[in-house]
Enzyme design. Structure first.
Site, PDB file in Angstrom:
ATOM      1  N   SER A   1      -1.291   8.467  -6.004  1.00 10.51           N
ATOM      2  CA  SER A   1      -2.559   8.994  -6.467  1.00 10.51           C
ATOM      3  C   SER A   1      -3.673   8.706  -5.475  1.00 10.51           C
ATOM      4  O   SER A   1      -3.472   8.810  -4.271  1.00 10.51           O
ATOM      5  CB  SER A   1      -2.893   8.435  -7.845  1.00 10.51           C
ATOM      6  OG  SER A   1      -3.932   9.181  -8.423  1.00 10.51           O
TER       7      SER A   1
ATOM      8  N   ASP B   1      -2.544   2.256   2.317  1.00  9.86           N
ATOM      9  CA  ASP B   1      -2.062   3.293   3.219  1.00  9.86           C
ATOM     10  C   ASP B   1      -2.407   4.645   2.610  1.00  9.86           C
ATOM     11  O   ASP B   1      -2.323   4.826   1.390  1.00  9.86           O
ATOM     12  CB  ASP B   1      -0.540   3.225   3.364  1.00  9.86           C
ATOM     13  CG  ASP B   1      -0.062   2.080   4.232  1.00  9.86           C
ATOM     14  OD1 ASP B   1      -0.862   1.185   4.553  1.00  9.86           O
ATOM     15  OD2 ASP B   1       1.142   2.069   4.574  1.00  9.86           O
TER      16      ASP B   1
ATOM     17  N   HIS C   1      -4.555  -3.190  -2.257  1.00  8.21           N
ATOM     18  CA  HIS C   1      -4.957  -4.541  -1.874  1.00  8.21           C
ATOM     19  C   HIS C   1      -6.477  -4.668  -1.845  1.00  8.21           C
ATOM     20  O   HIS C   1      -7.205  -3.676  -1.821  1.00  8.21           O
ATOM     21  CB  HIS C   1      -4.353  -4.889  -0.514  1.00  8.21           C
ATOM     22  CG  HIS C   1      -2.854  -4.927  -0.532  1.00  8.21           C
ATOM     23  ND1 HIS C   1      -2.135  -6.104  -0.486  1.00  8.21           N
ATOM     24  CD2 HIS C   1      -1.933  -3.937  -0.600  1.00  8.21           C
ATOM     25  CE1 HIS C   1      -0.843  -5.838  -0.523  1.00  8.21           C
ATOM     26  NE2 HIS C   1      -0.689  -4.530  -0.583  1.00  8.21           N
TER      27      HIS C   1
END
Length: 285
Positions: A251, A90, A147
């Site tokens: 980050s 995301d 992921h």
């Protein structure tokens, strides 16, 4: 003038010391103080707790547990298709483009070398020259687990020491070679698309970067590049969509692919919001 002052302040702050102190606070189970910090953060950054596996802030005993919270099953469905890459995080697209003459675009008027990003190793960088990259910025409100875009076998992990500048859009537009200057963890996978690099970039008050196979990678002792190579018997194997790492405080992730290996989605331009599991691109047949 205000933006200029913000950048100057980053050069003068003891960023590593500040980040490590914040890390200790974030890891502490400090009862009422921890709960206050979590609830203040949720209000300040408008965090959508309805997606979290545990939506009640009182569930989290430390700020780190809250920040790296898992999501409910099914809220990030994985894109179908063996030839389709899944978005790893995301966040929002910072930059996405070809790697030309070994250089990666950081922001308008700023670029840096792929070789420097990967720790200065010419051989490690060679497969990506002429390929494609995507830089994805994770804001404080985002889900902070990372992921896999596609199935991969880990070949090499490199810890690269460095600065801890902020990685927000303002800093990216003002600090030269930001992502090749900051502390980072480089992960090279063998995939259907050939070598793929997932670079997890540290930033101010990022308490640590973790991978699922090694646990906490940074902060390690010392100030030297550290490298781990994996053979066929020891190499972690991760499936598309599987978690590969996480940030304790947020980050940026930089993904690199070799030439003529993938076509990244045309819908992705700088500023585009991203959601883990949606279409990232496709393999070149």
């Amino acid at each position: 003038m205000k933006d200029h002052f913000k950048i100057l302040l980053q050069y003068s702050l003891p960023k590593h010391l500040l980040s490590r102190l914040v890390g200790k606070l974030a890891a502490a189970e400090a009862g009422a103080l921890t709960q206050w910090l979590i609830k203040h953060f949720i209000r300040r950054y408008r965090v959508d707790m309805s997606e979290a596996a545990h939506s009640n802030p009182d569930h989290y005993k430390s700020f780190n547990a809250f920040f790296t919270r898992p999501l409910k099953d099914g809220v990030r469905p994985l894109v179908d298709g063996d030839d389709v890459l899944a978005m790893p995080v995301d966040g929002a697209i910072s930059q996405l483009a070809p790697i030309e003459q070994g250089r990666i675009i950081q922001a308008k008027g700023h670029d840096y070398s792929a070789r420097a990003l990967l720790g200065g190793d010419k051989a490690l960088a060679a497969p990506f020259l002429g390929g494609d990259f995507a830089t994805i910025y994770l804001a404080p409100r985002d889900y902070h687990r990372i992921h896999m875009p596609l199935d991969g076998v880990l070949r090499t992990m490199v810890y690269v020491p460095g600065e801890l500048f902020s990685v927000n859009p303002l800093t990216a537009s003002r600090v030269p070679e930001l992502f090749a200057r900051n502390e980072r963890v480089v992960c090279i996978f063998d995939t259907q698309a050939g070598p793929m690099a997932m670079v997890l970039v540290g930033a101010t008050i990022v308490a640590s970067i973790e991978t699922v196979w090694a646990g906490t990678v940074t902060p390690p002792p010392g100030k030297r590049v550290q490298r781990w190579d994996y053979d066929a018997d020891t190499a972690p194997r991760l499936a598309k969509g599987e978690e590969m790492g996480r940030f304790k405080l947020g980050s940026t992730v930089v993904c690199l692919f070799g030439p003529d290996r993938v076509t990244l989605s045309e819908a992705l331009i700088p500023g585009t919001p991203t959601r883990m599991g949606t279409e990232f691109g496709r393999l070149v047949n």
